[in-house]
Design a protein around this motif. Structure first.
Motif, mmCIF file in Angstrom:
data_model
loop_
_atom_site.group_PDB
_atom_site.id
_atom_site.type_symbol
_atom_site.label_atom_id
_atom_site.label_comp_id
_atom_site.label_asym_id
_atom_site.label_seq_id
_atom_site.Cartn_x
_atom_site.Cartn_y
_atom_site.Cartn_z
ATOM 1 N N ALA A 1 11.405 36.012 23.995
ATOM 2 C CA ALA A 1 10.054 36.403 24.402
ATOM 3 C C ALA A 1 9.623 37.692 23.710
ATOM 4 O O ALA A 1 8.485 37.820 23.238
ATOM 5 C CB ALA A 1 9.992 36.567 25.920
ATOM 6 N N ARG A 2 10.528 38.657 23.620
ATOM 7 C CA ARG A 2 10.207 39.926 22.971
ATOM 8 C C ARG A 2 10.029 39.748 21.464
ATOM 9 O O ARG A 2 9.142 40.342 20.862
ATOM 10 C CB ARG A 2 11.294 40.949 23.273
ATOM 11 N N ALA A 3 10.860 38.901 20.876
ATOM 12 C CA ALA A 3 10.708 38.628 19.445
ATOM 13 C C ALA A 3 9.389 37.919 19.157
ATOM 14 O O ALA A 3 8.759 38.150 18.117
ATOM 15 C CB ALA A 3 11.878 37.791 18.942
ATOM 16 N N SER A 4 8.947 37.072 20.072
ATOM 17 C CA SER A 4 7.717 36.313 19.878
ATOM 18 C C SER A 4 6.485 37.204 19.907
ATOM 19 O O SER A 4 5.423 36.817 19.401
ATOM 20 C CB SER A 4 7.598 35.221 20.950
ATOM 21 N N ARG A 5 6.603 38.380 20.503
ATOM 22 C CA ARG A 5 5.460 39.292 20.563
ATOM 23 C C ARG A 5 5.330 40.161 19.315
ATOM 24 O O ARG A 5 4.361 40.914 19.179
ATOM 25 C CB ARG A 5 5.572 40.186 21.803
ATOM 26 N N ILE A 6 6.302 40.065 18.407
ATOM 27 C CA ILE A 6 6.285 40.887 17.196
ATOM 28 C C ILE A 6 6.202 39.963 15.997
ATOM 29 O O ILE A 6 7.136 39.198 15.740
ATOM 30 C CB ILE A 6 7.549 41.771 17.109
ATOM 31 N N PRO A 7 5.106 39.987 15.245
ATOM 32 C CA PRO A 7 4.961 39.062 14.115
ATOM 33 C C PRO A 7 6.090 39.229 13.102
ATOM 34 O O PRO A 7 6.507 40.342 12.786
ATOM 35 C CB PRO A 7 3.608 39.467 13.502
ATOM 36 N N ALA A 8 6.572 38.106 12.609
ATOM 37 C CA ALA A 8 7.607 38.137 11.576
ATOM 38 C C ALA A 8 7.022 38.702 10.284
ATOM 39 O O ALA A 8 5.863 38.456 9.949
ATOM 40 C CB ALA A 8 8.150 36.735 11.339
ATOM 41 N N GLU A 9 7.834 39.425 9.565
ATOM 42 C CA GLU A 9 7.419 39.986 8.284
ATOM 43 C C GLU A 9 8.191 39.303 7.166
ATOM 44 O O GLU A 9 9.084 39.870 6.557
ATOM 45 C CB GLU A 9 7.646 41.497 8.267
ATOM 46 N N GLY A 10 7.866 38.036 6.953
ATOM 47 C CA GLY A 10 8.523 37.285 5.902
ATOM 48 C C GLY A 10 9.612 36.368 6.431
ATOM 49 O O GLY A 10 9.972 36.380 7.612
ATOM 50 N N TRP A 11 10.177 35.563 5.536
ATOM 51 C CA TRP A 11 11.168 34.573 5.901
ATOM 52 C C TRP A 11 12.485 35.147 6.407
ATOM 53 O O TRP A 11 13.128 34.534 7.266
ATOM 54 C CB TRP A 11 11.408 33.621 4.734
ATOM 55 N N PRO A 12 12.917 36.310 5.939
ATOM 56 C CA PRO A 12 14.147 36.873 6.529
ATOM 57 C C PRO A 12 14.029 37.078 8.035
ATOM 58 O O PRO A 12 14.968 36.789 8.786
ATOM 59 C CB PRO A 12 14.319 38.197 5.776
ATOM 60 N N ASP A 13 12.877 37.545 8.505
ATOM 61 C CA ASP A 13 12.671 37.682 9.949
ATOM 62 C C ASP A 13 12.691 36.323 10.627
ATOM 63 O O ASP A 13 13.303 36.130 11.681
ATOM 64 C CB ASP A 13 11.331 38.366 10.238
ATOM 65 N N ARG A 14 11.995 35.356 10.007
ATOM 66 C CA ARG A 14 11.900 34.038 10.631
ATOM 67 C C ARG A 14 13.262 33.362 10.728
ATOM 68 O O ARG A 14 13.590 32.753 11.742
ATOM 69 C CB ARG A 14 10.931 33.155 9.831
ATOM 70 N N LEU A 15 14.045 33.476 9.686
ATOM 71 C CA LEU A 15 15.331 32.792 9.659
ATOM 72 C C LEU A 15 16.424 33.558 10.394
ATOM 73 O O LEU A 15 17.229 32.973 11.118
ATOM 74 C CB LEU A 15 15.764 32.548 8.208
ATOM 75 N N LEU A 16 16.464 34.859 10.199
ATOM 76 C CA LEU A 16 17.610 35.633 10.666
ATOM 77 C C LEU A 16 17.385 36.361 11.986
ATOM 78 O O LEU A 16 18.314 36.970 12.511
ATOM 79 C CB LEU A 16 18.035 36.641 9.592
ATOM 80 N N THR A 17 16.173 36.319 12.521
ATOM 81 C CA THR A 17 15.956 36.928 13.839
ATOM 82 C C THR A 17 15.312 35.911 14.780
ATOM 83 O O THR A 17 15.980 35.360 15.659
ATOM 84 C CB THR A 17 15.097 38.199 13.732
ATOM 85 N N GLN A 18 14.019 35.634 14.587
ATOM 86 C CA GLN A 18 13.370 34.666 15.479
ATOM 87 C C GLN A 18 14.089 33.314 15.482
ATOM 88 O O GLN A 18 14.338 32.719 16.530
ATOM 89 C CB GLN A 18 11.902 34.467 15.065
#
Length: 261
Positions: free
Chosen positions: A132-149
């Motif tokens: 939920a907390r990750a969903s409130r912070i926009p990803a900054e590129g594919w590394p965020d999308r793949l390795l965090t969210q």
């Protein structure tokens, strides 16, 4: 890069704790999976048979989760990543999740089924909070999308189904009568919860894959036709909930965030 302030000691401590928790899960998983501590997890699970117990192949997904979480932990520990808002928002929830996952392995291997179920519920809460907390912070590129969210959503999806299965396993361990009717009722309740999750958090594709994987192996293992049919219905509900959310999303950027994070 979502940095609120310069990295400090608190960031370094949190980053180290996330990394240690990631390693702790792997160690506990190895101990529990082989029976080096307590009984092997698979042996314990199979000793409490019920219609929702997945086929053993389903649990191979833990290897993917462990590798993915280690990759997340290594990345967030890099000097340029530690002070990012995304890692600050999710870090301690991931630490708690790692400790709870290890605790679940060790308690379930000792056949403390009720304690293990309480632990896995707490694990799901922590992962849900991190997602939920990750969903409130926009990803900054594919590394965020793949390795965090992506990593958090994938982990959460698997644990969501594991919590449902664990509840039934716990009931069986307490000698409660669990038949196909009970299994169907549990699946219908789970369908509501999974559909709600699929329409609430971002990175829903990563969330849905382990959910559908688990449901497939439940359907494969069960010998009851009614349970198999309802498993297929639950899977369809999850897919339709995601498709509806994606279709009604406005801008392409919003759709991308919903699907990938």
């Amino acid at each position: 890069m979502g940095t609120d302030r310069r990295p400090g000691r608190a960031d370094a401590v949190r980053a180290a704790a996330v990394l240690l928790a990631a390693v702790l899960q792997i160690v506990a998983g190895a101990l529990g999976g082989t029976g080096a501590y307590g009984e092997p997890i698979g042996t314990v699970a199979n000793s409490y048979p019920h219609p929702l117990l997945p086929a053993g192949t389903a649990f191979a997904i833990w290897s993917v989760i462990y590798v993915w979480i280690v990759a997340l932990a290594v990345r967030q520990a890099l000097p340029g990543q530690r002070s990012r808002a995304l890692h600050r928002a999710t870090g301690w929830w991931l630490v708690a999740a790692g400790v709870l996952n290890a605790a679940w392995v060790l308690t379930f291997g000792q056949r403390w089924a009720v304690v293990a179920q309480v632990v896995i519920v707490a694990l799901l809460v922590c992962l849900g909070a991190a997602l939920a907390r990750a969903s409130r912070i926009p990803a900054e590129g594919w590394p965020d999308r793949l390795l965090t969210q992506g990593a958090i959503a994938f982990y959460t999806g698997w644990v969501a189904v594991a919590t449902m299965v664990g509840a039934v396993t716990t009931a069986v361990s307490l000698d409660a009568p669990v038949n196909a009717g009970v299994a169907v009722a549990v699946l219908l309740v789970a369908a509501v919860g999974l559909a709600w999750a699929a329409t609430s958090a971002d990175a829903v594709l990563f969330f849905a894959v382990p959910v559908l994987w688990a449901l497939f192996w439940i359907g494969e293992a069960t010998g009851d036709t009614a349970v198999r049919v309802v498993v297929a219905v639950v899977a369809a509900v999850v897919v339709l909930a995601i498709l509806r959310r994606v279709v009604v999303a406005g801008r392409s950027a919003t759709r991308r965030r919903i699907v990938w994070g």
